[in-house]
Design a protein around this motif. Structure first.
Motif, mmCIF file in Angstrom:
data_model
loop_
_atom_site.group_PDB
_atom_site.id
_atom_site.type_symbol
_atom_site.label_atom_id
_atom_site.label_comp_id
_atom_site.label_asym_id
_atom_site.label_seq_id
_atom_site.Cartn_x
_atom_site.Cartn_y
_atom_site.Cartn_z
ATOM 1 N N PRO A 3 0.795 -1.235 0.000
ATOM 2 C CA PRO A 3 0.000 0.000 0.000
ATOM 3 C C PRO A 3 0.825 1.282 0.000
ATOM 4 C CG PRO A 3 0.047 -0.911 2.205
ATOM 5 C CD PRO A 3 0.776 -1.909 1.315
ATOM 6 N N VAL A 4 2.153 1.183 -0.133
ATOM 7 C CA VAL A 4 2.998 2.365 -0.011
ATOM 8 C C VAL A 4 2.665 3.414 -1.065
ATOM 9 C CG1 VAL A 4 4.848 1.508 -1.512
ATOM 10 C CG2 VAL A 4 5.391 3.081 0.362
ATOM 11 N N VAL A 5 2.135 2.999 -2.227
ATOM 12 C CA VAL A 5 1.780 3.968 -3.266
ATOM 13 C C VAL A 5 0.603 4.837 -2.827
ATOM 14 C CG1 VAL A 5 0.956 4.203 -5.652
ATOM 15 C CG2 VAL A 5 2.694 2.494 -5.093
ATOM 16 N N LEU A 6 -0.316 4.267 -2.052
ATOM 17 C CA LEU A 6 -1.489 5.021 -1.616
ATOM 18 C C LEU A 6 -1.123 6.147 -0.650
ATOM 19 C CD1 LEU A 6 -4.042 2.122 -1.041
ATOM 20 C CD2 LEU A 6 -4.085 3.832 -2.873
ATOM 21 N N ILE A 42 -12.536 4.328 -0.156
ATOM 22 C CA ILE A 42 -12.925 2.922 -0.174
ATOM 23 C C ILE A 42 -11.704 1.996 -0.170
ATOM 24 C CG2 ILE A 42 -15.082 3.442 -1.366
ATOM 25 C CD1 ILE A 42 -13.824 2.456 -3.950
ATOM 26 N N SER A 43 -10.521 2.561 -0.108
ATOM 27 C CA SER A 43 -9.295 1.756 -0.044
ATOM 28 C C SER A 43 -8.580 2.031 1.278
ATOM 29 C CB SER A 43 -8.375 2.094 -1.218
ATOM 30 O OG SER A 43 -7.943 3.443 -1.154
ATOM 31 N N ASN A 99 -4.585 -3.182 -3.447
ATOM 32 C CA ASN A 99 -4.496 -3.415 -4.886
ATOM 33 C C ASN A 99 -5.750 -2.933 -5.599
ATOM 34 O OD1 ASN A 99 -3.155 -4.650 -7.256
ATOM 35 N ND2 ASN A 99 -4.923 -6.016 -7.194
ATOM 36 N N ILE A 100 -6.911 -3.215 -5.028
ATOM 37 C CA ILE A 100 -8.166 -2.789 -5.651
ATOM 38 C C ILE A 100 -8.236 -1.267 -5.726
ATOM 39 C CG2 ILE A 100 -10.668 -2.730 -5.341
ATOM 40 C CD1 ILE A 100 -10.508 -5.560 -4.231
ATOM 41 N N GLY A 101 -7.835 -0.588 -4.656
ATOM 42 C CA GLY A 101 -7.848 0.867 -4.674
ATOM 43 C C GLY A 101 -6.960 1.440 -5.755
ATOM 44 N N VAL A 102 -5.754 0.909 -5.880
ATOM 45 C CA VAL A 102 -4.825 1.389 -6.905
ATOM 46 C C VAL A 102 -5.355 1.077 -8.299
ATOM 47 C CG1 VAL A 102 -2.523 1.066 -7.883
ATOM 48 C CG2 VAL A 102 -2.805 1.259 -5.409
ATOM 49 N N HIS A 125 -9.523 4.445 -13.978
ATOM 50 C CA HIS A 125 -10.210 5.722 -14.153
ATOM 51 C C HIS A 125 -9.346 6.694 -14.946
ATOM 52 C CE1 HIS A 125 -13.630 8.209 -12.277
ATOM 53 N NE2 HIS A 125 -13.175 8.865 -13.328
ATOM 54 N N MET A 126 -8.046 6.700 -14.686
ATOM 55 C CA MET A 126 -7.152 7.574 -15.439
ATOM 56 C C MET A 126 -7.135 7.183 -16.917
ATOM 57 S SD MET A 126 -6.129 9.828 -13.409
ATOM 58 C CE MET A 126 -4.857 10.583 -14.422
#
Length: 339
Positions: free
Chosen positions: A38-41, A156-157, A188-191, A197-198
């Motif tokens: 999750p470090v990207v979030l 939601i993530s 993973n789902i959040g990312v 979307h992008m």
């Protein structure tokens, strides 16, 4: 297959169809349900939160005109001009409570940025963002739409699992990294949602440009940069160099349309992301739309490798390749690694 890459020309029609039936669900599960670091979030949450605090502070500079007892746009007129459902808590806030609710919202957005009580503050940050945008519809632009999109996916993530005060407080309970939780499917789902979307945003932005004659003829970028309404720097001295504007115009359309395909290939991804950074910095530099350009760069950060983010932030690496781990694959499934 003895571990070699499968040659589908060797398969019968029935074997080929059975391979598709087996590999499509496997690829789908790998894409959505592989645990991710999750470090990207964390950086996305921090940067999005800072932008939310900034934009709402700007609205607060003219709070009386926007949300006071006699605002620029009366709520009843807004609902009459734009019929439909416009969920916003501002419809229920008495005029005497406007300032208190506004500053309370700023505090919540600040806590969300810091990652404190993130499960609650992330949801509240999303509600705040949507409520302001729906009440001040006449004063919202692309920046506010991207803000709302990111706020929703971060809500939601597990956006508080990395680089947050929540994680720092819980570090002793699991004995792990004090700044980042273990890989999870939810991360993973959040990312993935932000990534997809992008892709949709850029694809439709590029296709919409193809409806304009100036984009086909190659002078659309000249029209944008020469407009005095948005001009930050005088670039009219480039007028004689038609090839510059023609090249920039066609590169922009080509990049936007191809983004949704090329960004998924690891070899092309760095070039695609660098192209996005260059384009959005160019928009900020030439047209003054720095906030929009920056938030788009933040959203593109969803495609960054967790390993790269940890290296840049000097965070300890996870053991092995946990963030990209996947279930054991059969030799026949070896070709699906790009999924």
């Amino acid at each position: 297959m003895n571990g070699r890459r499968p040659d589908y020309g060797e398969l019968t029609v029935g074997e080929y169809l059975r391979t598709i039936a087996r590999e499509v669900p496997r690829c789908w599960n790998r894409f959505w349900f592989t645990p991710r670091d999750p470090v990207v979030l964390g950086p996305i949450r921090i940067c999005t939160g800072l932008m939310l605090v900034y934009t709402h502070l700007v609205w607060g500079l003219q709070l009386e005109q926007f949300l006071g007892s006699h605002p620029i746009q009366e709520g009843e007129v807004l609902l009459w001009e734009y019929p439909g459902a416009w969920p916003s808590f501002w419809w229920y806030v008495p005029s005497g409570w406007t300032a208190a609710v506004h500053w309370l919202s700023i505090v919540v957005l600040g806590l969300f940025t810091l990652g404190l009580w993130t499960r609650a503050t992330s949801v509240l940050a999303c509600l705040i963002t949507v409520s302001y945008a729906n009440r001040l519809f006449f004063a919202t632009f692309g920046l506010d739409q991207i803000n709302a999109m990111l706020a929703f996916y971060l809500a939601i993530s597990p956006s508080g699992d990395a680089l947050s005060l929540d994680r720092w407080r819980l570090r002793r309970q699991d004995g792990g990294d004090r700044w980042c939780a273990p890989p999870s499917v939810a991360a993973n789902i959040g990312v993935r949602l932000i990534q997809l979307h992008m892709c949709v945003i850029y694809l439709f932005a590029g296709l919409a440009k193809l409806e304009g004659l100036s984009w086909w003829q190659g002078f659309a970028m000249w029209q944008a940069f020469a407009s005095y309404e948005y001009q930050t720097f005088d670039l009219t001295w480039l007028a004689p160099y038609d090839w510059v504007w023609n090249l920039l115009t066609r590169l922009t359309v080509g990049w936007e349309i191809s983004y949704c395909v090329l960004v998924w290939f690891p070899l092309w991804r760095p070039l695609v992301l660098l192209g996005g950074v260059a384009m959005h910095f160019g928009i900020g530099f030439a047209m003054g739309m720095w906030t929009f350009g920056l938030i788009m760069i933040v959203a593109n950060g969803a495609f960054l490798s967790p390993t790269l983010v940890r290296r840049v932030l000097r965070l300890p690496r996870t053991g092995g390749r946990a963030s990209e781990a996947s279930p054991p694959r059969t030799p026949v499934a070896a070709h699906s690694a790009s999924c």
